[in-house]
Design an enzyme around this catalytic site. Sequence first.
Site: not given
Ligand code: MG
Length: 320
Positions: A114, A156, A187, A211, A215
């Site tokens: 980002y 990763k 992962d 992020d 979630d």
């Molecule tokens: Mg989010």
Amino acid sequence: MKVAVVEGDGIGREVIPVARDVLACVRPDIEFFEVELGYARWERTGTAYDDADLHDLKSADAILFGAVTTPPDPDYRSVLLQLRKGLDLYANLRPVKGEGFDILIVRENTEGLYSGIEWTEADRACTLRVITRRGSRRIARFACARTRSHLTVGNKANVLKSDVLFRDICLEEAARAGVPCTTQFIDSFALDILMHPSRYDCIVTTNIFGDILSDVAAFLVGGLGLLPSANIGDRHALFEPVHGSAPDIAGRNIANPIAAVRSAALLLEHIGEPEAAAQVEGAIKKTIAAGITTPDMGGSATTGSFGSALLANLRTPGRG
Ligand code: MG
Ligand code: NAI
């Protein structure tokens, strides 16, 4: 104490008023001021966010933030990314607490995938994943300072060179701080956090991985309507639910305000009011225990009626 309130878009406009009432209830001396930004403002005025907003937000001791919609419009720049950069909110803290687990996800918040460095060419579109030594070091130090028993570095590095740098700096900082530290590929980590949440304490990871992982971890507590977050920098701090503007349920008064209220509780902790924060969490638990929940938790309460019950419980503490 000055708190800037940004409701933003969608359900931000429904859940933030509840969180604001909660803050006003436990800290009547807080002075609130509203800042309007986001997609709705962009539609109305052509500007989602500008330097004057940044200036206003910088004048606050803390910011309570709802959510903003990011439309697919190619000319629209994510307001939240600009804000996190403008206020240098480099640490995104996402606590996930439940029966038998107490996890703190510390997400790097200003760079990685980002970074905002992206361009489109004739036959491809590129986004640069930038991981810097400085950025990695400061988030690693931040995470070490908040680790209670051990730190896990989500990465990763088996595929991404940029994550070799991130992982190694985290290991280095943990060794320096005397914090027990292990690493985990992101992962398999996303699965393991769901299967064995009690194995984890503090987790540090890069921007997009944090992020997604947070979630995913929302599953452990019953969904996105429950998870708060804090965006912290050396000079500014912004508190917001993990969820977005939820256009699918916006305007119906059914959004769960708990994530926003918990974000307000994190704000209270940040300004040195841990007792008030605990009082808010107690009132949330009491309200849920009384069977008052919004539809996402299986109940039939509205955002507003949950908020009223919560405030009533907050005003009569000590009987929970
Ligand atoms: Mg989010
Ligand atoms: P979302 O978090 O808004 O919604 C995902 C799902 O969870 C939806 O089905 C929604 O109804 C449900 N949900 C979320 N919060 C809830 C709550 N408090 N109570 C009950 N149900 C809730 O994520 P989505 O749909 O991917 O994004 C929608 C918009 O929000 C997009 O424009 C996106 O860019 C933006 N967004 C903004 C964020 C922010 O401002 N921090 C973060 C994530 C997304």
